[in-house]
Design a protein around this motif. Sequence first.
Motif, PDB file in Angstrom:
ATOM      1  N   THR A 236      10.771  11.297   4.253  1.00 49.84           N
ATOM      2  CA  THR A 236      11.032   9.798   4.410  1.00 49.84           C
ATOM      3  C   THR A 236      12.000   9.628   5.447  1.00 49.84           C
ATOM      4  OG1 THR A 236      12.607   9.958   2.745  1.00 49.84           O
ATOM      5  CG2 THR A 236      10.686   9.221   2.120  1.00 49.84           C
ATOM      6  N   SER A 253      10.018  -1.817   2.715  1.00 49.01           N
ATOM      7  CA  SER A 253       8.934  -2.520   1.650  1.00 49.01           C
ATOM      8  C   SER A 253       7.375  -2.424   2.516  1.00 49.01           C
ATOM      9  CB  SER A 253       9.406  -3.671   1.185  1.00 49.01           C
ATOM     10  OG  SER A 253       9.379  -4.562   2.317  1.00 49.01           O
ATOM     11  N   LEU A 256       3.179   1.553   4.126  1.00 52.90           N
ATOM     12  CA  LEU A 256       2.242   1.736   3.078  1.00 52.90           C
ATOM     13  C   LEU A 256       1.629   3.277   3.321  1.00 52.90           C
ATOM     14  CD1 LEU A 256       0.139   0.567   1.382  1.00 52.90           C
ATOM     15  CD2 LEU A 256      -1.549  -0.167   3.198  1.00 52.90           C
ATOM     16  N   PHE A 257       1.775   3.992   2.100  1.00 56.85           N
ATOM     17  CA  PHE A 257       1.186   5.426   2.195  1.00 56.85           C
ATOM     18  C   PHE A 257      -0.226   5.530   1.882  1.00 56.85           C
ATOM     19  CE2 PHE A 257       5.899   5.345   1.625  1.00 56.85           C
ATOM     20  CZ  PHE A 257       6.536   6.310   2.591  1.00 56.85           C
ATOM     21  N   GLU A 258      -0.889   6.079   2.734  1.00 57.93           N
ATOM     22  CA  GLU A 258      -2.274   6.409   2.379  1.00 57.93           C
ATOM     23  C   GLU A 258      -2.362   7.767   2.451  1.00 57.93           C
ATOM     24  OE1 GLU A 258      -4.700   4.039   4.621  1.00 57.93           O
ATOM     25  OE2 GLU A 258      -4.332   2.320   3.534  1.00 57.93           O
ATOM     26  N   SER A 262       1.647  11.996  -2.723  1.00 62.52           N
ATOM     27  CA  SER A 262       2.857  11.421  -2.514  1.00 62.52           C
ATOM     28  C   SER A 262       3.917  12.277  -2.808  1.00 62.52           C
ATOM     29  CB  SER A 262       3.178  10.227  -3.197  1.00 62.52           C
ATOM     30  OG  SER A 262       2.970  10.178  -4.416  1.00 62.52           O
ATOM     31  N   VAL A 268       7.711  12.505  -7.452  1.00 69.48           N
ATOM     32  CA  VAL A 268       6.916  11.895  -8.417  1.00 69.48           C
ATOM     33  C   VAL A 268       6.588  12.766  -9.738  1.00 69.48           C
ATOM     34  CG1 VAL A 268       5.780  10.488  -6.646  1.00 69.48           C
ATOM     35  CG2 VAL A 268       4.676  12.671  -7.219  1.00 69.48           C
ATOM     36  N   PHE A 375      11.355   1.746  -0.356  1.00 68.77           N
ATOM     37  CA  PHE A 375       9.903   2.199  -0.133  1.00 68.77           C
ATOM     38  C   PHE A 375       9.480   1.771  -1.556  1.00 68.77           C
ATOM     39  CE2 PHE A 375      11.506   5.523   2.602  1.00 68.77           C
ATOM     40  CZ  PHE A 375      10.852   5.081   4.049  1.00 68.77           C
ATOM     41  N   ASN A 376       7.930   1.548  -1.309  1.00 69.11           N
ATOM     42  CA  ASN A 376       7.156   1.469  -2.560  1.00 69.11           C
ATOM     43  C   ASN A 376       7.471   0.114  -3.448  1.00 69.11           C
ATOM     44  OD1 ASN A 376       5.624   3.732  -2.123  1.00 69.11           O
ATOM     45  ND2 ASN A 376       6.842   5.064  -3.168  1.00 69.11           N
ATOM     46  N   SER A 377       7.983  -0.985  -2.675  1.00 71.50           N
ATOM     47  CA  SER A 377       8.277  -2.180  -3.397  1.00 71.50           C
ATOM     48  C   SER A 377       7.346  -3.164  -2.607  1.00 71.50           C
ATOM     49  CB  SER A 377       9.697  -2.468  -3.173  1.00 71.50           C
ATOM     50  OG  SER A 377      10.047  -2.537  -1.981  1.00 71.50           O
ATOM     51  N   THR A 409      15.124  -4.409  -6.337  1.00 67.36           N
ATOM     52  CA  THR A 409      13.789  -4.617  -6.680  1.00 67.36           C
ATOM     53  C   THR A 409      13.618  -5.233  -8.060  1.00 67.36           C
ATOM     54  OG1 THR A 409      13.472  -2.380  -7.819  1.00 67.36           O
ATOM     55  CG2 THR A 409      13.048  -2.468  -5.350  1.00 67.36           C
TER      56      THR A 409
END
Length: 440
Positions: A236, A253, A256-258, A262, A268, A375-377, A409
């Motif tokens: 990151t 935010s 975008l993770f593609e 992850s 995770v 991230f991821n928000s 968040t």
Amino acid sequence: MKVKITIYMGGIFMYLCLLQAQELNINDQCPELTLKVINYDREKVNLSDFRGKLLILDFWMPSCAPCIKAMPYLDSLQQVFDDKIQILPVTMEAHDKVTRFWRGNSFTKNTKLPSVVDDTLLRKLFPHIGNPYEVWIDPTGKVIAFTGHEAVTEQNIRNVLAGNSGDWKGVSGLHTNNNYTIEQSLLKQTFNDSDSIRILYSVLTPFIPGVVSGTNINHDTTAKTKRYTEINMPFTSFIRRCLNLTPIRGLLSRVLFEVRDSVLFFNVNDEYEDEWQRKRTYCYELVVPDAFDASMITGQLKIDMERYVGLTTQVENRVVDSWILCRTDMDAKKLWGEDKKTSYHVDEYSNRVSKEHVVTYYSINELVEVLNSTFNSIPIIDETGYNQPVRIPLLFTDKTGKTIIQSVTDIPAIREQLKQFGLDLKKEKIVTQVLVVRQN
């Protein structure tokens, strides 16, 4: 006279032992030590007093929240195994300070564990870069493991007492590595003054145990090069650097993770943190001409991340869910709240929250940047059209210690407080710029 000479020589011997303390490793035998302790039936103990028991040294500090929160659990393990083990917290903090803390803190005041205080020797025998840090010593006094606090479990203790090995997660991450510093080259190359060709290169390596994470730039004025180094950094960190070269810099935010998995970026699977860092952080070194600036270094880092790991980043326009910050009341006075300063305070010894925690924002832009800092928000888009100074205090914790806003968040709680300032967040799908991260 003979007795006096014996005592004096003994004092010299102990002093020399202290000066000559050397790092201990796995399978080394612990020397005899005398330690100052609190919460025990005497003020000093010898390390040999615990022979015949499994001894777990738990290095901690009063300022270390995970250390403090783990104390009741460690105390419960001590009670389960009774005289078969001894869990011994160790801190370098002063006797009087630790005594006050131990008696007043809600996590420690009811525990029966002793603690070493004023430590000057154990931390030299077992150097490490973070707390809590655990040293396992078998009943014969032999060092058998260095671990993170997650490894101190009932099952691991039973395994060791039965003569088996424990499940040593996070074993190597905290133990100090004296063979490397961030000022050194990862390749450890040396060149003669007669070399006529500048050596330019990049290298990506796995985690280096026992070294604090960080970045460094070293200038070689003779070779007219600079060496950029990242040590034990999460991926990151690379994404943040790439984001800062785009128009949406700083807005995490908008990433975008593609990617296939992850776990390369986030823990995770709820692994032990030390274990995840060992497997998922990297070291990178780049030697370039001295004329390279920060953006050029990041550009080369992007090339290398694609070459070494298959990671690419690209700014694209996408339709995404967004929270739109808008005004519900056009009265500008609404945006000028009470001038509150953060007065959040945790008492050093009682751990009590005695005052409220307020964060005041002085521009709409500042507020939006903070709400986009994770991230991821879901992205926050400012459509207020207001660029004048404001004063918007948000209450995160009230005077009783009750949490009002969990994090930036926590949109429902933030919306509730924004209403008093004539602001609201409304969810919409819009087209906006995002940084797309892909993994080939």
